[in-house]
Design a protein around this motif. Structure first.
Motif, mmCIF file in Angstrom:
data_model
loop_
_atom_site.group_PDB
_atom_site.id
_atom_site.type_symbol
_atom_site.label_atom_id
_atom_site.label_comp_id
_atom_site.label_asym_id
_atom_site.label_seq_id
_atom_site.Cartn_x
_atom_site.Cartn_y
_atom_site.Cartn_z
ATOM 1 N N ILE A 25 0.829 -1.209 0.000
ATOM 2 C CA ILE A 25 0.000 0.000 0.000
ATOM 3 C C ILE A 25 0.865 1.262 0.000
ATOM 4 O O ILE A 25 0.659 2.177 -0.795
ATOM 5 C CB ILE A 25 -0.945 0.004 1.209
ATOM 6 C CG1 ILE A 25 -1.912 -1.185 1.121
ATOM 7 C CG2 ILE A 25 -1.715 1.322 1.310
ATOM 8 C CD1 ILE A 25 -2.745 -1.419 2.358
ATOM 9 N N MET A 26 1.853 1.295 0.883
ATOM 10 C CA MET A 26 2.681 2.490 1.028
ATOM 11 C C MET A 26 3.604 2.729 -0.172
ATOM 12 O O MET A 26 3.928 3.874 -0.491
ATOM 13 C CB MET A 26 3.530 2.390 2.291
ATOM 14 C CG MET A 26 2.740 2.403 3.588
ATOM 15 S SD MET A 26 3.740 1.882 5.007
ATOM 16 C CE MET A 26 5.036 3.102 5.006
ATOM 17 N N PHE A 27 4.001 1.643 -0.810
ATOM 18 C CA PHE A 27 4.985 1.751 -1.885
ATOM 19 C C PHE A 27 4.465 1.112 -3.174
ATOM 20 O O PHE A 27 5.159 0.328 -3.815
ATOM 21 C CB PHE A 27 6.304 1.106 -1.459
ATOM 22 C CG PHE A 27 6.813 1.592 -0.129
ATOM 23 C CD1 PHE A 27 7.201 2.911 0.033
ATOM 24 C CD2 PHE A 27 6.881 0.743 0.958
ATOM 25 C CE1 PHE A 27 7.661 3.376 1.263
ATOM 26 C CE2 PHE A 27 7.338 1.188 2.188
ATOM 27 C CZ PHE A 27 7.731 2.518 2.343
ATOM 28 N N MET A 28 3.225 1.440 -3.524
ATOM 29 C CA MET A 28 2.669 0.940 -4.785
ATOM 30 C C MET A 28 3.649 1.247 -5.916
ATOM 31 O O MET A 28 4.187 2.351 -6.007
ATOM 32 C CB MET A 28 1.319 1.592 -5.071
ATOM 33 C CG MET A 28 0.691 1.133 -6.372
ATOM 34 S SD MET A 28 -0.876 1.960 -6.759
ATOM 35 C CE MET A 28 -1.979 1.126 -5.612
ATOM 36 N N LYS A 29 3.873 0.265 -6.765
ATOM 37 C CA LYS A 29 4.842 0.432 -7.847
ATOM 38 C C LYS A 29 4.452 1.594 -8.753
ATOM 39 O O LYS A 29 3.323 1.679 -9.228
ATOM 40 C CB LYS A 29 4.932 -0.853 -8.671
ATOM 41 C CG LYS A 29 6.022 -0.790 -9.741
ATOM 42 C CD LYS A 29 6.137 -2.096 -10.503
ATOM 43 C CE LYS A 29 7.220 -2.005 -11.578
ATOM 44 N NZ LYS A 29 7.339 -3.270 -12.342
ATOM 45 N N LEU A 30 5.401 2.489 -8.963
ATOM 46 C CA LEU A 30 5.155 3.667 -9.790
ATOM 47 C C LEU A 30 5.438 3.364 -11.258
ATOM 48 O O LEU A 30 6.274 2.523 -11.586
ATOM 49 C CB LEU A 30 6.038 4.826 -9.337
ATOM 50 C CG LEU A 30 5.904 5.254 -7.867
ATOM 51 C CD1 LEU A 30 6.855 6.408 -7.581
ATOM 52 C CD2 LEU A 30 4.474 5.650 -7.552
ATOM 53 N N LYS A 31 4.740 4.072 -12.128
ATOM 54 C CA LYS A 31 5.016 3.961 -13.555
ATOM 55 C C LYS A 31 6.329 4.663 -13.872
ATOM 56 O O LYS A 31 6.706 5.639 -13.213
ATOM 57 C CB LYS A 31 3.881 4.588 -14.370
ATOM 58 C CG LYS A 31 2.544 3.891 -14.238
ATOM 59 C CD LYS A 31 1.515 4.548 -15.154
ATOM 60 C CE LYS A 31 0.157 3.851 -15.069
ATOM 61 N NZ LYS A 31 -0.557 4.226 -13.840
ATOM 62 N N ASP A 32 7.025 4.186 -14.871
ATOM 63 C CA ASP A 32 8.259 4.809 -15.328
ATOM 64 C C ASP A 32 7.914 6.178 -15.941
ATOM 65 O O ASP A 32 7.091 6.256 -16.866
ATOM 66 C CB ASP A 32 8.908 3.924 -16.389
ATOM 67 C CG ASP A 32 10.258 4.450 -16.850
ATOM 68 O OD1 ASP A 32 10.471 5.679 -16.831
ATOM 69 O OD2 ASP A 32 11.107 3.628 -17.235
ATOM 70 N N VAL A 89 -2.421 8.382 -8.522
ATOM 71 C CA VAL A 89 -1.347 7.550 -7.991
ATOM 72 C C VAL A 89 -0.624 6.847 -9.141
ATOM 73 O O VAL A 89 -1.256 6.438 -10.130
ATOM 74 C CB VAL A 89 -1.904 6.527 -6.971
ATOM 75 C CG1 VAL A 89 -2.778 5.480 -7.639
ATOM 76 C CG2 VAL A 89 -0.780 5.862 -6.179
ATOM 77 N N THR A 90 0.678 6.754 -9.031
ATOM 78 C CA THR A 90 1.634 6.145 -9.981
ATOM 79 C C THR A 90 1.898 7.031 -11.200
ATOM 80 O O THR A 90 2.747 6.694 -12.022
ATOM 81 C CB THR A 90 1.212 4.739 -10.474
ATOM 82 O OG1 THR A 90 0.167 4.828 -11.444
ATOM 83 C CG2 THR A 90 0.800 3.842 -9.319
ATOM 84 N N ARG A 116 4.016 13.668 -3.556
ATOM 85 C CA ARG A 116 5.114 13.057 -2.810
ATOM 86 C C ARG A 116 5.402 11.655 -3.358
ATOM 87 O O ARG A 116 4.497 10.910 -3.725
ATOM 88 C CB ARG A 116 4.812 12.990 -1.317
ATOM 89 C CG ARG A 116 3.545 12.228 -0.987
ATOM 90 C CD ARG A 116 3.220 12.244 0.504
ATOM 91 N NE ARG A 116 3.857 11.145 1.223
ATOM 92 C CZ ARG A 116 4.440 11.274 2.404
ATOM 93 N NH1 ARG A 116 4.508 12.457 2.993
ATOM 94 N NH2 ARG A 116 4.978 10.231 3.005
ATOM 95 N N ARG A 117 6.677 11.335 -3.446
ATOM 96 C CA ARG A 117 7.151 10.036 -3.936
ATOM 97 C C ARG A 117 6.947 9.844 -5.438
ATOM 98 O O ARG A 117 7.301 8.817 -5.993
ATOM 99 C CB ARG A 117 6.482 8.896 -3.157
ATOM 100 C CG ARG A 117 7.096 7.517 -3.414
ATOM 101 C CD ARG A 117 6.462 6.414 -2.606
ATOM 102 N NE ARG A 117 6.775 5.114 -3.182
ATOM 103 C CZ ARG A 117 5.932 4.394 -3.910
ATOM 104 N NH1 ARG A 117 4.710 4.818 -4.126
ATOM 105 N NH2 ARG A 117 6.304 3.236 -4.417
ATOM 106 N N HIS A 118 6.387 10.809 -6.115
ATOM 107 C CA HIS A 118 6.131 10.703 -7.549
ATOM 108 C C HIS A 118 6.978 11.717 -8.319
ATOM 109 O O HIS A 118 7.265 12.809 -7.818
ATOM 110 C CB HIS A 118 4.661 10.962 -7.867
ATOM 111 C CG HIS A 118 3.724 9.885 -7.399
ATOM 112 N ND1 HIS A 118 3.498 9.628 -6.072
ATOM 113 C CD2 HIS A 118 2.958 8.995 -8.094
ATOM 114 C CE1 HIS A 118 2.624 8.631 -5.960
ATOM 115 N NE2 HIS A 118 2.285 8.230 -7.165
ATOM 116 N N GLY A 119 7.349 11.356 -9.531
ATOM 117 C CA GLY A 119 8.056 12.281 -10.398
ATOM 118 C C GLY A 119 9.302 12.873 -9.761
ATOM 119 O O GLY A 119 10.166 12.151 -9.254
ATOM 120 N N ASP A 120 9.377 14.199 -9.747
ATOM 121 C CA ASP A 120 10.559 14.901 -9.237
ATOM 122 C C ASP A 120 10.392 15.412 -7.811
ATOM 123 O O ASP A 120 11.226 16.183 -7.334
ATOM 124 C CB ASP A 120 10.898 16.076 -10.162
ATOM 125 C CG ASP A 120 11.263 15.617 -11.568
ATOM 126 O OD1 ASP A 120 12.047 14.661 -11.688
ATOM 127 O OD2 ASP A 120 10.755 16.203 -12.541
#
Length: 304
Positions: A25-32, A89-90, A116-120
């Motif tokens: 949940i906390m670290f759902m895989k992000l898209k490239d 999200v992602t 947060r945690r996404h992109g830059d």
């Protein structure tokens, strides 16, 4: 001795399973990010050369949680109202550019940023709106600092971005002139339960797993997932809200938006297009989407 060993092994197993579930949940895989850019470019929503030519200002806004939020101000017309866009999200802020184009044609300037945690942007975990709502306030504060207290702006959110926006408006500050909530969930616990219900595991096991995941998220990230609930916040929003959700959304059921619409008091509109899966309402229904936005703005924004 043997009982203590069994107890220790059981506790270790539960602990490992709790970490695993909370990680999911906390670290759902992000898209490239590169794949997002390629997808949006091929769909005709992102032109790198045109984007480079746009008048813009990049800002690293301090988050209350201790990292920086990468934000881009896009100004086509000085003095025009702004739209702030919150991606799902992602995704990244590049995913917001299709909406930027839509609203710029309607006379708005734009603000896009990475959650947060996404992109830059910084940040170690995704909280589905809990910490993100305070980051949105930081972006709003920066816009007001740049444009002055008289700055006029709306906020558009997609999926988790819509949840973030509703939590901001209903529990932090109702500062925008209006809001557009595209395919939000109504409650994180209910959304996770829905996703778990699609797996083959028994319902009781799913309920126990969700409870365990919630406990570990609280221990690790210090918030309760049951508190991430737009339906608890939406009743406090006084400004107009346009709710949008594709009827055939397979990730977040459209009835969640119907629930939010019913619970929202005061000015509101609802658009439930027939075409499109999750976060595809605009992609699959561009003309109808634009028309609904125009009707909403005419009724609740331009009429003021």
């Amino acid at each position: 001795m043997r009982k203590r060993s069994i107890a220790a092994i059981t506790a270790a197993g539960i602990g490992a399973f709790g970490v695993y579930l909370s990680n999911r949940i906390m670290f759902m895989k992000l898209k490239d990010p590169k794949e997002i850019e390629t997808r949006e470019r091929e769909a005709g929503f992102y032109d790198p050369d045109l984007y480079l030519q746009m008048i813009k200002k990049e800002v690293r806004i301090p988050s209350p949680a201790g990292y920086h939020i990468h934000t881009v101000f896009l100004e086509q017309k000085p003095g025009a109202p702004y739209m702030i866009f919150c991606h799902g999200v992602t995704e990244t802020k590049i995913n917001s550019l299709k909406y930027v184009s839509l609203f710029m044609k309607k006379g708005f300037n734009a603000v896009i940023y990475d959650h947060r945690r996404h992109g830059d942007s910084g940040g170690k975990s995704t909280s589905y709106g809990h910490f993100e709502k305070n980051d949105l306030k930081a972006v709003v504060d920066c816009l007001i600092k740049e444009q002055g207290e008289s700055a006029i702006f709306g906020i558009h959110g997609e999926s988790m971005g819509a949840v973030t926006m509703l939590l901001y408006a209903g529990s932090v500050e109702d500062r925008a002139a209006f809001y557009i909530a595209d395919c939000p969930f109504s409650d994180l616990t209910e959304q996770l339960s829905f996703l778990m219900s699609k797996s083959p595991r028994p319902a009781l096991l799913s309920k126990m797993a969700l409870s365990l995941a919630g406990s570990f998220i609280f221990l690790r990230d210090r918030y309760q997932i049951r508190g991430v609930s737009p339906k608890k916040a939406v009743g406090q929003i006084e400004k107009p809200v346009l709710f949008i959700h594709s009827r055939h959304d397979g990730f977040i059921p459209y009835h969640m938006t119907e629930t939010l619409f019913k619970m929202k008091k005061g000015p509101k509109r609802l658009f439930l297009p027939e075409e499109g899966d999750h976060a595809q309402s605009y992609v699959k229904n561009p003309e109808a989407y634009s028309k609904e936005v125009d009707l909403f703005l005419k009724e609740f924004f331009y009429a003021e």
